[in-house]
Design an enzyme around this catalytic site. Structure first.
Site, PDB file in Angstrom:
ATOM      1  N   CYS A 382       0.867  -2.572 -49.269  1.00  0.00           N
ATOM      2  CA  CYS A 382       2.074  -2.939 -50.008  1.00  0.00           C
ATOM      3  C   CYS A 382       2.785  -4.103 -49.314  1.00  0.00           C
ATOM      4  O   CYS A 382       2.317  -5.232 -49.404  1.00  0.00           O
ATOM      5  CB  CYS A 382       2.970  -1.714 -50.202  1.00  0.00           C
ATOM      6  SG  CYS A 382       4.047  -1.928 -51.626  1.00  0.00           S
ATOM      7  N   HIS A 508      -0.226   2.011 -52.615  1.00  0.00           N
ATOM      8  CA  HIS A 508      -0.140   2.901 -51.444  1.00  0.00           C
ATOM      9  C   HIS A 508      -1.327   3.865 -51.478  1.00  0.00           C
ATOM     10  O   HIS A 508      -1.190   5.011 -51.933  1.00  0.00           O
ATOM     11  CB  HIS A 508       1.169   3.681 -51.468  1.00  0.00           C
ATOM     12  CG  HIS A 508       2.353   2.861 -51.084  1.00  0.00           C
ATOM     13  ND1 HIS A 508       2.694   2.609 -49.780  1.00  0.00           N
ATOM     14  CD2 HIS A 508       3.256   2.201 -51.838  1.00  0.00           C
ATOM     15  CE1 HIS A 508       3.772   1.855 -49.735  1.00  0.00           C
ATOM     16  NE2 HIS A 508       4.139   1.585 -50.974  1.00  0.00           N
ATOM     17  N   GLU A 510      -2.599   5.530 -49.251  1.00  0.00           N
ATOM     18  CA  GLU A 510      -2.478   6.675 -48.336  1.00  0.00           C
ATOM     19  C   GLU A 510      -2.095   7.977 -49.041  1.00  0.00           C
ATOM     20  O   GLU A 510      -2.292   9.051 -48.486  1.00  0.00           O
ATOM     21  CB  GLU A 510      -1.475   6.362 -47.212  1.00  0.00           C
ATOM     22  CG  GLU A 510      -0.004   6.257 -47.625  1.00  0.00           C
ATOM     23  CD  GLU A 510       0.422   4.862 -48.063  1.00  0.00           C
ATOM     24  OE1 GLU A 510      -0.442   4.092 -48.527  1.00  0.00           O
ATOM     25  OE2 GLU A 510       1.627   4.549 -47.972  1.00  0.00           O
TER      26      GLU A 510
HETATM   27  N1  GLN Z   1       9.563  -4.519 -50.032  1.00  0.00           N
HETATM   28  C1  GLN Z   1       8.391  -4.794 -50.775  1.00  0.00           C
HETATM   29  C2  GLN Z   1       8.630  -4.731 -52.274  1.00  0.00           C
HETATM   30  O1  GLN Z   1       9.623  -4.202 -52.703  1.00  0.00           O
HETATM   31  C3  GLN Z   1       7.271  -3.831 -50.387  1.00  0.00           C
HETATM   32  C4  GLN Z   1       7.564  -2.403 -50.720  1.00  0.00           C
HETATM   33  C5  GLN Z   1       6.630  -1.449 -50.031  1.00  0.00           C
HETATM   34  O2  GLN Z   1       5.968  -1.789 -49.070  1.00  0.00           O
HETATM   35  N2  GLN Z   1       6.581  -0.210 -50.492  1.00  0.00           N
HETATM   36  O3  GLN Z   1       7.827  -5.215 -53.031  1.00  0.00           O
END
Ligand code: GLN
Length: 547
Positions: A382, A508, A510
């Site tokens: 992410c 994500h 994970e």
């Molecule tokens: N801050 C980044 C976004 O809002 C990544 C978010 C995250 O890693 N969950 O896109």
């Protein structure tokens, strides 16, 4: 119709209520029962989405985009069932519903009170989980009995047994039995007090699970049985386990699943247990011969629970490869100053996890650059993927000042940007892209080969996206977009074919790893890291084959 198990905790927080509930869930599932789990959290936040992971641990995301307590991660990993946003309820969400109903006039002019309106809402949330397709619903109550916020929840679960019938409810209470070194004894008094507190709210526990660092003797069990009025076999000794995945076996040894089934009048003859697969997993966990060192470069490194699912996913990939994972927690703010390239080069692999806000970003970008240049396997998750894109934009594509507009709204090269017009805003729970989205994987890419599929569905939780206006320039700089949304507009995966493992995902992954089914991306990272650790020739992909 479903039966219900309520798991409460006493004496102290962090006793492992979630793991105990999950382990019981796994055992019941191994008995062939169809189960689900849920967590009732007494805090006032509507959901944990707004809570600081540095204080509360990670926010676990479900397929349907629920932002939930990290215990749901334990549930999913143990029972291997996908949960949903209804699997986590907080005081805040209960009150939101009750107040909305009051405003709509649903209470017909009545005074709205904790009993019955709030307790009815709590019971309704639990009842909603039951169905003809489920034998057992396990409900964990967060916090400890005696907390001020927990009272309506305890009252609701007390009433619940009366509503659905004695044999359909089992109360399991988790306590601590401390060992006092000066007297050389294990002490039952905190357990007695905790059970007294629970009884003062009208609940007599059916089973008491005693957490301790040494096994509880039969004599002590008899004492607890006598003082707390539970059968001696319903006093369960839960000793600290070397690996959390051993807990179901330890609980089975203590016959927790058998006792609960008996109390719920579930016929054991119809539900023989087959532990062989879980035993095989634990055998693997106990005999890890290799070792690999993975650095996690983030901003909540003082609170490893902030990255709990990542840690577990790496461990799962380790189990699969007979490898221990040694974690090196690296504060992104220390990179590249205090923690420079030489230190990172001693790592076998790196994860740059998700996150929000600017702190540590430049360190993550520096780390991605070091990993790229020195061939250190890197998985960017992410925010981690976004950082990989920014690094390539700045240092390879030479787009000076490239950044995410999350950190520099005026960046001349906003390679990561808000792409709100590209997503269905009505589906996003506000401004975030939340929950499961499919991605098409480019044939011949590393991700396609890892997933062994053309489509992957992963959970999301972010606002910003790869800015597709820069796709050609980033790809020319060697970072290939190897997975996109089905309409091709959102970049979901990037990878560098000239590198042993340099993979980023906007999702994500994970949240979907399981102890006996490691996630392909974590497996890929750990395998590349093992190759590096063991000095074998890294496997390179053919750049031309990726399209
Ligand atoms: N801050 C980044 C976004 O809002 C990544 C978010 C995250 O890693 N969950 O896109």
């Amino acid at each position: 119709m479903s039966k219900f198990i309520f798991v409460t905790g006493g004496v102290s927080s962090s006793l492992g209520k979630g793991l105990t509930a999950s382990s019981l869930g796994r055992l019941l599932k191994l008995r062939g029962l169809r189960i689900t789990m849920c967590k009732l959290d007494p805090y006032i936040n509507v959901d944990p989405g707004t809570m600081n992971p540095g204080e509360h641990g990670e926010v676990f995301v479900t397929d349907d985009g629920g932002e939930t307590d990290l215990d749901l991660g334990h549930y999913e990993r143990f029972i291997d069932e996908s949960l949903n946003r209804n699997s986590n309820t907080t005081t805040g969400s209960i009150y939101s519903s009750v107040i909305a109903k009051e405003r709509r006039g649903d209470y017909l002019g009545k005074t709205v009170q904790v009993i019955p309106h709030v307790t009815d809402e709590i019971k309704e949330r639990v009842r909603r989980l039951a169905s003809d397709d489920l034998d057992v619903v396990i409900v964990e109550i967060g916090g400890t009995v005696g907390d001020i916020e927990i009272v309506p929840f305890v009252e609701a679960i007390r009433q619940f047994r009366r509503d659905v019938g004695r044999d359909n409810v089992c109360y399991v209470h988790l306590t601590l039995v401390p060992y006092l070194a000066p007297s050389g004894e294990q002490k039952t008094k905190p357990t007695q007090h905790s059970v007294t507190e629970l009884r003062s709210r009208g609940i007599q526990p059916d089973v008491i699970v005693c957490r301790s660092d040494q096994p509880i003797s039969e004599g002590l069990k008899r004492k607890i049985s006598l003082l707390c009025d539970v059968p001696a076999q319903a006093v369960i000794s839960a000793v600290d386990a070397p690996s959390i995945y051993e807990i179901p076996l330890a609980m089975h040894e203590e016959e927790l699943d058998k006792i609960v089934c008996e109390m719920l009048r579930i016929d054991l003859a119809d539900h023989e247990i087959d532990l062989s697969a879980w035993e095989a997993l634990v055998d693997r966990v106990e005999s890890l011969e290799r070792s690999v060192r993975i650095g996690i470069i983030g901003k909540y490194v003082n609170m490893p629970d902030a990255y709990l699912s990542i840690v577990e996913s790496l461990r799962h990939a380790g189990f699969h490869n007979s490898s221990q994972i040694e974690f090196d927690w690296i504060d992104a703010e220390m990179v590249p100053g205090e923690i420079g390239a030489d230190r990172l080069e001693r790592l076998d692999g790196i994860v740059i996890p998700g996150g929000f806000g600017e702190r540590g970003i430049e360190g993550m970008i520096a780390a991605a650059g070091i990993a790229r240049e020195r061939g250190i396997p890197l998985l960017g998750i992410c925010l981690g993927m976004q950082v990989m894109v920014v690094e390539t934009a700045r240092n390879v594509a030479k787009l000076d000042g490239a950044n995410s507009t999350e950190f520099d709204r005026l960046s001349p090269h906003p390679v990561i940007d808000l792409m709100a017009e590209q997503i269905d805003v009505s589906d996003m729970g506000g401004t975030m892209r939340l929950g499961a989205y499919p991605a098409m994987l480019a044939s011949g890419s590393q991700v396609a080969s890892l997933y062994a599929a053309e489509v992957a569905s992963e959970r999301h939780r972010h606002r910003y996206e790869f800015n597709s206006r820069y796709k050609a320039r980033i790809e020319d700089a060697g970072l290939v977009c190897s997975g996109t949304s089905p309409d091709g507009r959102l970049v979901e995966f990037v990878e560098r074919p000239d590198h042993p493992f340099f993979v980023g995902t906007q999702a994500h992954p994970e949240f979907k790893s399981r102890p006996d089914r490691p996630h392909p991306l974590f497996r890929g990272l750990v395998e590349a890291a093992l190759e590096r650790a063991e000095g074998r020739e890294p496997r390179l992909l053919d750049l031309d084959a990726v399209h």
